[in-house]
Design a protein around this motif. Structure first.
Motif, short mmCIF file in Angstrom:
data_model
loop_
_atom_site.label_atom_id
_atom_site.label_comp_id
_atom_site.label_asym_id
_atom_site.label_seq_id
_atom_site.Cartn_x
_atom_site.Cartn_y
_atom_site.Cartn_z
N CYS A 1 30.53 -7.42 20.22
CA CYS A 1 31.69 -7.30 21.11
C CYS A 1 31.48 -6.19 22.14
O CYS A 1 31.81 -6.35 23.32
CB CYS A 1 32.95 -7.04 20.29
N ILE A 2 30.92 -5.05 21.70
CA ILE A 2 30.66 -3.95 22.64
C ILE A 2 29.62 -4.36 23.68
O ILE A 2 29.78 -4.11 24.89
CB ILE A 2 30.21 -2.70 21.87
N LEU A 3 28.54 -5.00 23.23
CA LEU A 3 27.50 -5.42 24.16
C LEU A 3 28.02 -6.51 25.11
O LEU A 3 27.64 -6.55 26.29
CB LEU A 3 26.28 -5.93 23.39
N LEU A 4 28.89 -7.39 24.63
CA LEU A 4 29.48 -8.40 25.50
C LEU A 4 30.37 -7.76 26.56
O LEU A 4 30.43 -8.25 27.71
CB LEU A 4 30.28 -9.41 24.67
N TYR A 5 31.05 -6.69 26.21
CA TYR A 5 31.87 -5.99 27.21
C TYR A 5 30.98 -5.46 28.33
O TYR A 5 31.31 -5.62 29.52
CB TYR A 5 32.63 -4.85 26.55
N PHE A 6 29.87 -4.81 27.97
CA PHE A 6 28.99 -4.27 29.01
C PHE A 6 28.28 -5.38 29.78
O PHE A 6 27.87 -5.17 30.92
CB PHE A 6 27.97 -3.32 28.39
N MET B 1 24.95 -4.51 36.99
CA MET B 1 23.74 -4.59 37.79
C MET B 1 22.76 -5.58 37.16
O MET B 1 22.87 -5.89 35.97
CB MET B 1 23.12 -3.20 37.93
N PRO B 2 21.80 -6.08 37.92
CA PRO B 2 20.83 -7.02 37.34
C PRO B 2 20.07 -6.45 36.15
O PRO B 2 19.79 -7.19 35.19
CB PRO B 2 19.89 -7.30 38.53
N LEU B 3 19.73 -5.16 36.18
CA LEU B 3 19.03 -4.57 35.03
C LEU B 3 19.92 -4.56 33.79
O LEU B 3 19.44 -4.76 32.67
CB LEU B 3 18.58 -3.15 35.38
N ASP B 4 21.23 -4.32 33.98
CA ASP B 4 22.18 -4.40 32.85
C ASP B 4 22.13 -5.79 32.20
O ASP B 4 22.06 -5.90 30.98
CB ASP B 4 23.60 -4.12 33.33
N SER B 5 22.18 -6.81 33.01
CA SER B 5 22.21 -8.17 32.48
C SER B 5 20.95 -8.52 31.70
O SER B 5 21.01 -9.21 30.68
CB SER B 5 22.39 -9.16 33.64
N THR B 6 19.82 -7.99 32.15
CA THR B 6 18.55 -8.35 31.50
C THR B 6 18.46 -7.79 30.10
O THR B 6 18.29 -8.54 29.12
CB THR B 6 17.36 -7.86 32.35
N PHE B 7 18.55 -6.45 29.96
CA PHE B 7 18.32 -5.88 28.63
C PHE B 7 19.51 -6.08 27.69
O PHE B 7 19.35 -6.12 26.48
CB PHE B 7 17.92 -4.40 28.70
N LEU B 8 20.72 -6.25 28.25
CA LEU B 8 21.86 -6.52 27.37
C LEU B 8 21.82 -7.94 26.83
O LEU B 8 22.21 -8.18 25.68
CB LEU B 8 23.17 -6.29 28.14
N PHE B 9 21.34 -8.88 27.62
CA PHE B 9 21.18 -10.25 27.13
C PHE B 9 20.20 -10.29 25.96
O PHE B 9 20.46 -10.92 24.93
CB PHE B 9 20.72 -11.16 28.27
N THR C 1 30.00 -18.05 19.54
CA THR C 1 30.53 -19.15 20.36
C THR C 1 30.98 -18.65 21.72
O THR C 1 30.73 -19.30 22.76
CB THR C 1 31.71 -19.82 19.63
N VAL C 2 31.64 -17.48 21.76
CA VAL C 2 32.06 -16.91 23.04
C VAL C 2 30.86 -16.59 23.92
O VAL C 2 30.85 -16.87 25.12
CB VAL C 2 32.91 -15.65 22.79
N PHE C 3 29.83 -16.02 23.33
CA PHE C 3 28.63 -15.68 24.10
C PHE C 3 27.94 -16.93 24.64
O PHE C 3 27.55 -16.98 25.82
CB PHE C 3 27.66 -14.89 23.21
N VAL C 4 27.79 -17.96 23.81
CA VAL C 4 27.14 -19.19 24.26
C VAL C 4 27.96 -19.86 25.36
O VAL C 4 27.42 -20.35 26.36
CB VAL C 4 26.90 -20.14 23.08
N ALA C 5 29.30 -19.89 25.20
CA ALA C 5 30.15 -20.51 26.21
C ALA C 5 30.06 -19.75 27.52
O ALA C 5 30.07 -20.36 28.61
CB ALA C 5 31.60 -20.54 25.72
N ARG C 6 29.95 -18.44 27.44
CA ARG C 6 29.84 -17.64 28.66
C ARG C 6 28.52 -17.90 29.37
O ARG C 6 28.45 -17.95 30.60
CB ARG C 6 29.98 -16.16 28.30
N GLU C 7 27.43 -18.09 28.61
CA GLU C 7 26.13 -18.33 29.22
C GLU C 7 25.98 -19.75 29.75
O GLU C 7 25.21 -19.98 30.69
CB GLU C 7 25.02 -18.05 28.19
N LEU C 8 26.72 -20.69 29.19
CA LEU C 8 26.59 -22.08 29.63
C LEU C 8 27.45 -22.41 30.84
O LEU C 8 27.22 -23.44 31.49
CB LEU C 8 26.96 -23.03 28.48
#
Length: 261
Positions: A173-178, A186-194, A240-247
């Motif tokens: 949940c914390i990582l999904l918030y960030f 930023m793009p770097l945030d998206s890469t290592f957080l994913f 499920t929330v993470f997968v729905a967000r990525e799809l």
């Protein structure tokens, strides 16, 4: 002729020694030869409510007690789980080891980017400090998660497994918030957080598979079954929330040009 006292003081001095010797001999007997208790039962070591093992000694016999968490076992002793449990994903222990180093790396980058965005961009003051506190919570939560995840998956203890899955839910949940809801992403945030979320999901799924095995053990109580089932469902809900967000479709950033005649 030797003199003997009329009050027989020597016999009276030796009299208390006989009951004491009998008591010492009784204590030295093994558990099988010890006197029977009420109803003809010999003393036995008591077992706790759940499982995991810890050695106890009754007389000269060593018995094995069952424990519900690794925190209930004595430090330095060999720990053994339930006989019917086996870790079906033993490779996840190596994933924990590698993830420990990766967690330090991305937390460091999160601190650097947070300081940069706080000084270079228009950042609400309250939100800046809130996100800094959340970043500082991540290493502590990760250390607890690695500890209970290691012993929970290795020994199959319900309390440790429940706490591990609960911590997986909180960390995701914390990582999904960030990843989705911080002030500036930023793009770097998206890469290592994913990557960080995917690794946590992998570990949580391994824990869920082993938790299903724990639910079938005869020593698992109803309360442990309810708590463990709720933790598994919470993990599946966040995944499920993470997968729905990525799809879902992402907005493409297209440079706009204005032509003037």
């Amino acid at each position: 002729v030797p003199f003997r006292s009329p009050n027989n003081s020597g016999a009276s001095a030796r009299a208390p020694a006989a009951p004491m010797a009998a008591e010492d001999a009784e204590n030295a007997l093994p558990a099988e030869a010890a006197p029977l208790g009420p109803g003809g039962a010999r003393p036995r070591a008591s077992a706790s409510k759940s499982y995991g093992t810890e050695a106890t000694t009754v007389g000269t016999e060593t018995r094995t007690e069952v424990c519900c968490s690794v925190l209930h076992t004595a430090p330095g002793l060999d720990k053994k789980g339930h006989e019917e449990y086996s870790n079906v994903t033993p490779w996840v222990l190596r994933v924990f080891f590698v993830h420990t180093y990766y967690a330090y790396i991305y937390v460091f980058y999160m601190f650097v980017l947070a300081f940069y965005k706080g000084y270079a961009l228009e950042y609400p003051e309250w939100r800046r400090w809130t996100e800094m506190v959340l970043i500082m919570f991540i290493p502590a939560l990760q250390h607890l998660r690695f500890y209970f995840g290691y012993w929970g998956n290795e020994l199959g203890m319900a309390h440790d497994m429940s706490f591990f899955l609960l911590l997986c839910t909180v960390v995701m949940c914390i990582l999904l918030y960030f990843l989705c809801m911080q002030a500036y992403i930023m793009p770097l945030d998206s890469t290592f957080l994913f990557i960080a979320i995917v690794v946590v999901i992998l570990e949580a799924l391994c824990g869920s598979v082993n938790a299903l095995q724990v639910l079938k053990l005869p020593t698992t109580t109803r309360t442990q079954t309810v708590v463990l089932s709720a933790c598994i469902l919470s993990v599946l809900a966040v995944i499920t929330v993470f997968v729905a967000r990525e799809l879902r479709f992402h907005e493409a950033l297209v440079d706009s040009y204005k032509y003037t005649s």
